[in-house]
Design a protein around this motif. Structure first.
Motif, PDB file in Angstrom:
ATOM      1  N   PHE A 117       0.821  -1.208   0.000  1.00  0.00           N
ATOM      2  CA  PHE A 117       0.000   0.000   0.000  1.00  0.00           C
ATOM      3  C   PHE A 117       0.855   1.258   0.000  1.00  0.00           C
ATOM      4  O   PHE A 117       2.035   1.244   0.371  1.00  0.00           O
ATOM      5  CB  PHE A 117      -0.923  -0.002   1.224  1.00  0.00           C
ATOM      6  CG  PHE A 117      -1.747  -1.252   1.355  1.00  0.00           C
ATOM      7  CD1 PHE A 117      -2.596  -1.652   0.337  1.00  0.00           C
ATOM      8  CD2 PHE A 117      -1.667  -2.041   2.493  1.00  0.00           C
ATOM      9  CE1 PHE A 117      -3.351  -2.812   0.450  1.00  0.00           C
ATOM     10  CE2 PHE A 117      -2.416  -3.200   2.620  1.00  0.00           C
ATOM     11  CZ  PHE A 117      -3.262  -3.586   1.596  1.00  0.00           C
ATOM     12  N   ASN A 118       0.219   2.387  -0.387  1.00  0.00           N
ATOM     13  CA  ASN A 118       0.885   3.687  -0.443  1.00  0.00           C
ATOM     14  C   ASN A 118       0.176   4.696   0.453  1.00  0.00           C
ATOM     15  O   ASN A 118      -0.915   4.437   0.958  1.00  0.00           O
ATOM     16  CB  ASN A 118       0.888   4.211  -1.888  1.00  0.00           C
ATOM     17  CG  ASN A 118       1.598   3.276  -2.833  1.00  0.00           C
ATOM     18  OD1 ASN A 118       2.613   2.681  -2.467  1.00  0.00           O
ATOM     19  ND2 ASN A 118       1.077   3.129  -4.046  1.00  0.00           N
ATOM     20  N   MET A 119       0.774   5.862   0.597  1.00  0.00           N
ATOM     21  CA  MET A 119       0.188   6.897   1.447  1.00  0.00           C
ATOM     22  C   MET A 119      -1.204   7.298   0.980  1.00  0.00           C
ATOM     23  O   MET A 119      -2.084   7.599   1.793  1.00  0.00           O
ATOM     24  CB  MET A 119       1.105   8.124   1.483  1.00  0.00           C
ATOM     25  CG  MET A 119       2.357   7.949   2.317  1.00  0.00           C
ATOM     26  SD  MET A 119       2.008   7.794   4.086  1.00  0.00           S
ATOM     27  CE  MET A 119       1.462   9.457   4.472  1.00  0.00           C
ATOM     28  N   GLN A 120      -1.416   7.315  -0.329  1.00  0.00           N
ATOM     29  CA  GLN A 120      -2.732   7.723  -0.841  1.00  0.00           C
ATOM     30  C   GLN A 120      -3.805   6.674  -0.571  1.00  0.00           C
ATOM     31  O   GLN A 120      -4.993   6.928  -0.814  1.00  0.00           O
ATOM     32  CB  GLN A 120      -2.671   8.032  -2.341  1.00  0.00           C
ATOM     33  CG  GLN A 120      -2.269   6.867  -3.218  1.00  0.00           C
ATOM     34  CD  GLN A 120      -0.790   6.875  -3.528  1.00  0.00           C
ATOM     35  OE1 GLN A 120       0.006   7.302  -2.709  1.00  0.00           O
ATOM     36  NE2 GLN A 120      -0.439   6.447  -4.737  1.00  0.00           N
ATOM     37  N   ASP A 121      -3.406   5.505  -0.068  1.00  0.00           N
ATOM     38  CA  ASP A 121      -4.361   4.444   0.235  1.00  0.00           C
ATOM     39  C   ASP A 121      -4.917   4.523   1.656  1.00  0.00           C
ATOM     40  O   ASP A 121      -5.792   3.729   2.016  1.00  0.00           O
ATOM     41  CB  ASP A 121      -3.711   3.067   0.066  1.00  0.00           C
ATOM     42  CG  ASP A 121      -3.200   2.819  -1.337  1.00  0.00           C
ATOM     43  OD1 ASP A 121      -3.793   3.371  -2.288  1.00  0.00           O
ATOM     44  OD2 ASP A 121      -2.209   2.071  -1.486  1.00  0.00           O
ATOM     45  N   LEU A 122      -4.416   5.438   2.466  1.00  0.00           N
ATOM     46  CA  LEU A 122      -4.810   5.478   3.877  1.00  0.00           C
ATOM     47  C   LEU A 122      -6.325   5.580   4.038  1.00  0.00           C
ATOM     48  O   LEU A 122      -6.995   6.314   3.315  1.00  0.00           O
ATOM     49  CB  LEU A 122      -4.141   6.670   4.583  1.00  0.00           C
ATOM     50  CG  LEU A 122      -2.610   6.603   4.687  1.00  0.00           C
ATOM     51  CD1 LEU A 122      -2.075   7.827   5.417  1.00  0.00           C
ATOM     52  CD2 LEU A 122      -2.149   5.324   5.383  1.00  0.00           C
ATOM     53  N   ARG A 123      -6.838   4.792   4.988  1.00  0.00           N
ATOM     54  CA  ARG A 123      -8.253   4.714   5.360  1.00  0.00           C
ATOM     55  C   ARG A 123      -9.102   3.970   4.330  1.00  0.00           C
ATOM     56  O   ARG A 123     -10.316   3.843   4.516  1.00  0.00           O
ATOM     57  CB  ARG A 123      -8.863   6.105   5.606  1.00  0.00           C
ATOM     58  CG  ARG A 123      -8.130   6.973   6.615  1.00  0.00           C
ATOM     59  CD  ARG A 123      -7.933   6.282   7.941  1.00  0.00           C
ATOM     60  NE  ARG A 123      -9.200   5.826   8.540  1.00  0.00           N
ATOM     61  CZ  ARG A 123      -9.288   5.103   9.657  1.00  0.00           C
ATOM     62  NH1 ARG A 123      -8.180   4.711  10.282  1.00  0.00           N
ATOM     63  NH2 ARG A 123     -10.456   4.755  10.133  1.00  0.00           N
ATOM     64  N   LYS A 124      -8.490   3.468   3.278  1.00  0.00           N
ATOM     65  CA  LYS A 124      -9.234   2.654   2.312  1.00  0.00           C
ATOM     66  C   LYS A 124      -9.189   1.190   2.750  1.00  0.00           C
ATOM     67  O   LYS A 124      -8.330   0.778   3.521  1.00  0.00           O
ATOM     68  CB  LYS A 124      -8.653   2.816   0.907  1.00  0.00           C
ATOM     69  CG  LYS A 124      -8.755   4.241   0.367  1.00  0.00           C
ATOM     70  CD  LYS A 124      -8.085   4.371  -0.990  1.00  0.00           C
ATOM     71  CE  LYS A 124      -8.152   5.808  -1.491  1.00  0.00           C
ATOM     72  NZ  LYS A 124      -7.436   5.979  -2.785  1.00  0.00           N
ATOM     73  N   HIS A 125     -10.117   0.393   2.231  1.00  0.00           N
ATOM     74  CA  HIS A 125     -10.189  -1.009   2.618  1.00  0.00           C
ATOM     75  C   HIS A 125      -8.996  -1.789   2.063  1.00  0.00           C
ATOM     76  O   HIS A 125      -8.705  -1.739   0.868  1.00  0.00           O
ATOM     77  CB  HIS A 125     -11.489  -1.638   2.117  1.00  0.00           C
ATOM     78  CG  HIS A 125     -12.719  -1.049   2.730  1.00  0.00           C
ATOM     79  ND1 HIS A 125     -12.922  -1.023   4.089  1.00  0.00           N
ATOM     80  CD2 HIS A 125     -13.806  -0.458   2.173  1.00  0.00           C
ATOM     81  CE1 HIS A 125     -14.081  -0.449   4.346  1.00  0.00           C
ATOM     82  NE2 HIS A 125     -14.636  -0.086   3.199  1.00  0.00           N
TER      83      HIS A 125
END
Length: 268
Positions: free
Chosen positions: A75-83
Protein backbone atom coordinates in the motif's frame (compact mmCIF):
# COMPACT_ATOMS: atom_id res chain seq x y z
CA UNK A 1 -3.37 -23.76 -20.94
CA UNK A 2 -0.80 -20.98 -20.56
CA UNK A 3 -1.01 -18.21 -23.13
CA UNK A 4 2.04 -17.05 -25.07
CA UNK A 5 2.22 -13.95 -22.88
CA UNK A 6 2.10 -16.08 -19.73
CA UNK A 7 4.82 -18.37 -21.04
CA UNK A 8 6.98 -15.30 -21.61
CA UNK A 9 6.12 -13.83 -18.20
CA UNK A 10 6.94 -17.02 -16.32
CA UNK A 11 9.83 -18.25 -18.43
CA UNK A 12 12.35 -17.88 -15.59
CA UNK A 13 10.43 -19.86 -12.92
CA UNK A 14 9.51 -22.43 -15.59
CA UNK A 15 13.24 -22.89 -16.22
CA UNK A 16 13.92 -23.78 -12.57
CA UNK A 17 14.70 -27.52 -12.20
CA UNK A 18 11.61 -29.33 -10.94
CA UNK A 19 9.23 -26.57 -12.01
CA UNK A 20 8.44 -26.59 -15.71
CA UNK A 21 5.27 -25.73 -17.59
CA UNK A 22 3.26 -28.40 -15.76
CA UNK A 23 3.73 -26.80 -12.34
CA UNK A 24 3.10 -23.34 -13.74
CA UNK A 25 -0.21 -24.63 -15.09
CA UNK A 26 -0.97 -26.15 -11.67
CA UNK A 27 -0.44 -22.73 -10.10
CA UNK A 28 -2.75 -21.15 -12.67
CA UNK A 29 -5.57 -23.57 -11.77
CA UNK A 30 -5.05 -23.19 -7.99
CA UNK A 31 -7.55 -21.29 -5.86
CA UNK A 32 -6.11 -19.92 -2.62
CA UNK A 33 -7.92 -17.96 0.08
CA UNK A 34 -5.80 -15.61 2.21
CA UNK A 35 -7.42 -14.27 5.38
CA UNK A 36 -5.82 -10.99 6.37
CA UNK A 37 -4.06 -8.55 4.02
CA UNK A 38 -1.80 -6.92 6.61
CA UNK A 39 1.85 -7.36 7.53
CA UNK A 40 1.87 -11.11 6.90
CA UNK A 41 -1.00 -11.51 4.43
CA UNK A 42 0.03 -8.57 2.23
CA UNK A 43 3.35 -10.02 1.03
CA UNK A 44 1.80 -13.51 0.93
CA UNK A 45 -0.76 -12.41 -1.65
CA UNK A 46 1.83 -10.34 -3.51
CA UNK A 47 4.09 -13.31 -4.09
CA UNK A 48 1.27 -15.76 -4.68
CA UNK A 49 0.13 -13.43 -7.45
CA UNK A 50 3.66 -12.98 -8.75
CA UNK A 51 4.06 -16.76 -8.88
CA UNK A 52 0.95 -17.06 -11.07
CA UNK A 53 -1.66 -18.39 -8.63
CA UNK A 54 -4.83 -18.32 -10.72
CA UNK A 55 -7.41 -17.28 -8.12
CA UNK A 56 -6.63 -15.46 -4.88
CA UNK A 57 -9.36 -14.60 -2.39
CA UNK A 58 -8.47 -11.74 -0.04
CA UNK A 59 -10.60 -11.61 3.12
CA UNK A 60 -10.05 -8.53 5.27
CA UNK A 61 -12.48 -6.06 6.84
CA UNK A 62 -9.82 -3.56 7.98
CA UNK A 63 -8.55 -0.28 6.55
CA UNK A 64 -5.03 0.90 5.80
CA UNK A 65 -3.32 2.85 8.59
CA UNK A 66 -0.10 4.84 8.34
CA UNK A 67 1.34 3.15 11.45
CA UNK A 68 1.20 -0.19 9.62
CA UNK A 69 2.82 0.82 6.33
CA UNK A 70 6.29 -0.22 7.52
CA UNK A 71 5.17 -3.85 7.18
CA UNK A 72 2.57 -3.42 4.42
CA UNK A 73 4.53 -2.20 1.38
CA UNK A 74 1.70 -3.30 -0.91
CA UNK A 75 0.00 0.00 0.00
CA UNK A 76 0.89 3.69 -0.44
CA UNK A 77 0.19 6.90 1.45
CA UNK A 78 -2.73 7.72 -0.84
CA UNK A 79 -4.36 4.44 0.23
CA UNK A 80 -4.81 5.48 3.88
CA UNK A 81 -8.25 4.71 5.36
CA UNK A 82 -9.23 2.65 2.31
CA UNK A 83 -10.19 -1.01 2.62
CA UNK A 84 -7.17 -3.30 2.55
CA UNK A 85 -8.88 -6.08 0.61
CA UNK A 86 -10.13 -3.75 -2.14
CA UNK A 87 -6.84 -1.91 -2.52
CA UNK A 88 -4.88 -5.16 -2.49
CA UNK A 89 -7.05 -6.67 -5.22
CA UNK A 90 -6.76 -3.51 -7.34
CA UNK A 91 -2.99 -3.30 -6.94
CA UNK A 92 -2.47 -6.98 -7.70
CA UNK A 93 -4.63 -6.81 -10.83
CA UNK A 94 -2.51 -3.95 -12.14
CA UNK A 95 0.57 -6.06 -11.38
CA UNK A 96 -0.64 -9.36 -12.83
CA UNK A 97 -3.88 -9.20 -14.86
CA UNK A 98 -3.66 -12.93 -15.72
CA UNK A 99 -4.75 -13.84 -12.18
CA UNK A 100 -8.10 -13.21 -10.53
CA UNK A 101 -7.99 -11.34 -7.21
CA UNK A 102 -11.25 -11.26 -5.25
CA UNK A 103 -11.65 -8.87 -2.31
CA UNK A 104 -13.89 -10.18 0.49
CA UNK A 105 -14.75 -7.27 2.77
CA UNK A 106 -15.93 -9.05 5.89
CA UNK A 107 -14.84 -10.49 9.18
CA UNK A 108 -14.46 -14.27 8.98
CA UNK A 109 -16.68 -15.69 11.73
CA UNK A 110 -18.78 -18.79 12.47
CA UNK A 111 -21.79 -17.39 10.60
CA UNK A 112 -19.96 -17.04 7.28
CA UNK A 113 -16.73 -19.06 7.39
CA UNK A 114 -18.12 -22.10 5.57
CA UNK A 115 -19.33 -19.93 2.70
CA UNK A 116 -16.06 -17.97 2.59
CA UNK A 117 -13.79 -21.02 2.32
CA UNK A 118 -16.04 -22.75 -0.22
CA UNK A 119 -14.46 -23.12 -3.64
CA UNK A 120 -10.85 -22.71 -2.53
CA UNK A 121 -8.18 -25.42 -2.67
CA UNK A 122 -6.08 -24.03 0.18
CA UNK A 123 -6.84 -21.64 3.03
CA UNK A 124 -4.05 -19.48 4.52
CA UNK A 125 -4.95 -17.61 7.70
CA UNK A 126 -2.69 -14.56 8.10
CA UNK A 127 -4.96 -12.83 10.63
CA UNK A 128 -2.48 -13.55 13.45
CA UNK A 129 -5.51 -13.89 15.71
CA UNK A 130 -6.06 -17.03 17.78
CA UNK A 131 -9.87 -16.95 17.77
CA UNK A 132 -9.91 -16.58 13.99
CA UNK A 133 -7.40 -19.43 13.66
CA UNK A 134 -9.77 -21.67 15.63
CA UNK A 135 -12.85 -20.71 13.61
CA UNK A 136 -11.11 -21.28 10.29
CA UNK A 137 -9.33 -24.43 11.44
CA UNK A 138 -12.60 -26.03 12.56
CA UNK A 139 -14.34 -25.10 9.30
CA UNK A 140 -11.45 -26.47 7.23
CA UNK A 141 -11.55 -29.69 9.23
CA UNK A 142 -15.29 -30.05 8.69
CA UNK A 143 -14.96 -29.43 4.96
CA UNK A 144 -11.67 -31.26 4.39
CA UNK A 145 -9.78 -28.12 3.33
CA UNK A 146 -5.98 -27.92 3.64
CA UNK A 147 -5.14 -25.14 6.10
CA UNK A 148 -2.01 -23.10 6.71
CA UNK A 149 -1.56 -20.48 9.37
CA UNK A 150 1.23 -18.66 11.17
CA UNK A 151 2.18 -15.61 13.18
CA UNK A 152 5.09 -13.20 13.60
CA UNK A 153 5.92 -11.74 17.03
CA UNK A 154 8.89 -9.40 17.25
CA UNK A 155 11.87 -11.55 16.19
CA UNK A 156 10.00 -14.88 16.36
CA UNK A 157 7.82 -16.42 13.64
CA UNK A 158 6.04 -19.73 13.18
CA UNK A 159 3.73 -21.40 10.68
CA UNK A 160 2.45 -24.87 9.94
CA UNK A 161 0.48 -27.00 7.51
CA UNK A 162 -2.71 -28.47 8.99
CA UNK A 163 -5.34 -30.91 7.70
CA UNK A 164 -3.17 -31.70 4.70
CA UNK A 165 -2.68 -35.06 2.93
CA UNK A 166 0.36 -37.04 4.09
CA UNK A 167 2.28 -39.71 2.19
CA UNK A 168 0.70 -42.32 4.46
CA UNK A 169 -2.75 -41.44 3.14
CA UNK A 170 -3.78 -39.85 6.43
CA UNK A 171 -4.07 -36.11 7.08
CA UNK A 172 -1.94 -33.91 9.28
CA UNK A 173 -3.46 -32.71 12.55
CA UNK A 174 -5.59 -29.62 12.96
CA UNK A 175 -4.46 -26.31 14.42
CA UNK A 176 -6.24 -27.27 17.65
CA UNK A 177 -4.07 -30.37 17.95
CA UNK A 178 -0.91 -28.27 18.18
CA UNK A 179 -1.86 -25.21 20.20
CA UNK A 180 0.26 -26.13 23.22
CA UNK A 181 3.22 -26.86 20.95
CA UNK A 182 2.79 -23.54 19.15
CA UNK A 183 2.36 -21.45 22.30
CA UNK A 184 6.05 -21.92 23.05
CA UNK A 185 6.88 -19.72 20.06
CA UNK A 186 4.48 -16.87 20.80
CA UNK A 187 5.80 -13.60 22.13
CA UNK A 188 3.16 -10.96 22.67
CA UNK A 189 5.49 -8.13 23.76
CA UNK A 190 4.73 -4.89 21.95
CA UNK A 191 6.24 -4.15 18.57
CA UNK A 192 6.26 -5.51 15.03
CA UNK A 193 9.16 -5.61 12.59
CA UNK A 194 8.48 -5.12 8.89
CA UNK A 195 11.38 -7.28 7.74
CA UNK A 196 10.40 -10.29 9.86
CA UNK A 197 6.86 -10.17 8.50
CA UNK A 198 8.07 -9.93 4.91
CA UNK A 199 10.70 -12.65 5.30
CA UNK A 200 8.20 -15.01 6.91
CA UNK A 201 5.60 -14.37 4.23
CA UNK A 202 8.03 -15.18 1.42
CA UNK A 203 9.13 -18.39 3.11
CA UNK A 204 5.47 -19.34 3.56
CA UNK A 205 4.74 -18.77 -0.13
CA UNK A 206 7.78 -20.86 -1.03
CA UNK A 207 6.33 -23.73 1.02
CA UNK A 208 2.93 -23.27 -0.64
CA UNK A 209 4.51 -23.56 -4.10
CA UNK A 210 6.36 -26.70 -2.99
CA UNK A 211 3.14 -28.09 -1.52
CA UNK A 212 1.27 -27.54 -4.78
CA UNK A 213 4.17 -29.23 -6.57
CA UNK A 214 3.89 -32.26 -4.28
CA UNK A 215 7.18 -31.59 -2.46
CA UNK A 216 7.09 -32.54 1.27
CA UNK A 217 7.83 -29.86 3.84
CA UNK A 218 4.55 -28.16 4.74
CA UNK A 219 2.01 -30.85 5.65
CA UNK A 220 2.31 -31.84 9.29
CA UNK A 221 5.33 -29.61 9.91
CA UNK A 222 5.85 -26.64 12.23
CA UNK A 223 8.38 -24.09 10.97
CA UNK A 224 9.81 -21.76 13.61
CA UNK A 225 12.21 -18.90 13.00
CA UNK A 226 14.15 -16.85 15.53
CA UNK A 227 15.40 -14.01 13.36
CA UNK A 228 17.38 -12.36 16.16
CA UNK A 229 19.63 -15.41 16.59
CA UNK A 230 19.21 -16.81 13.05
CA UNK A 231 17.81 -20.06 14.39
CA UNK A 232 15.48 -21.94 12.05
CA UNK A 233 13.83 -25.22 13.00
CA UNK A 234 11.27 -27.62 11.52
CA UNK A 235 9.45 -30.04 13.80
CA UNK A 236 6.63 -32.57 13.51
CA UNK A 237 3.08 -31.53 14.31
CA UNK A 238 1.12 -33.96 16.47
CA UNK A 239 -2.38 -35.14 15.52
CA UNK A 240 -5.02 -35.64 18.22
CA UNK A 241 -7.47 -38.17 16.77
CA UNK A 242 -9.94 -37.76 19.63
CA UNK A 243 -9.88 -33.97 19.34
CA UNK A 244 -10.41 -34.12 15.58
CA UNK A 245 -13.34 -36.51 16.02
CA UNK A 246 -14.86 -34.18 18.62
CA UNK A 247 -14.77 -31.19 16.25
CA UNK A 248 -16.34 -33.23 13.46
CA UNK A 249 -19.07 -34.42 15.81
CA UNK A 250 -20.05 -31.03 17.26
CA UNK A 251 -19.43 -28.73 14.29
CA UNK A 252 -18.75 -25.03 14.62
CA UNK A 253 -19.10 -23.18 17.91
CA UNK A 254 -20.57 -19.73 18.48
CA UNK A 255 -18.46 -16.59 18.22
CA UNK A 256 -18.67 -16.21 21.99
CA UNK A 257 -17.40 -19.75 22.53
CA UNK A 258 -14.45 -19.04 20.25
CA UNK A 259 -13.74 -15.80 22.10
CA UNK A 260 -14.27 -13.88 18.85
CA UNK A 261 -15.36 -10.26 19.15
CA UNK A 262 -17.72 -9.47 16.27
CA UNK A 263 -17.16 -6.18 14.48
CA UNK A 264 -19.80 -4.28 12.47
CA UNK A 265 -20.11 -5.18 8.81
CA UNK A 266 -17.99 -3.10 6.46
CA UNK A 267 -19.72 -0.17 4.79
CA UNK A 268 -18.29 -0.06 1.29
Amino acid sequence: MLSEKELERYKHPIAVPGMGIGLQETLKTSRVLVIGAGGLGGPVIQYLSAAGTGVIGIADYGVILEEDLHRQPLFNMQDLRKHKAKMAASRLFSFNPWNKHYPILLQVKPDNVEQVISGFDLVIDCSQHRATHLVVSDACLLHNKPFMTGEVHNWMAWWGGFNMPLDSGARSGSYRCSEMQIDEFRNFDAGAMGATHGASALLMVNEVIKYLAGVPGLAGKLHTFDYLHQKFEVSELAADAAGIAAVKARGLLTAEEYGLEIVPDVED
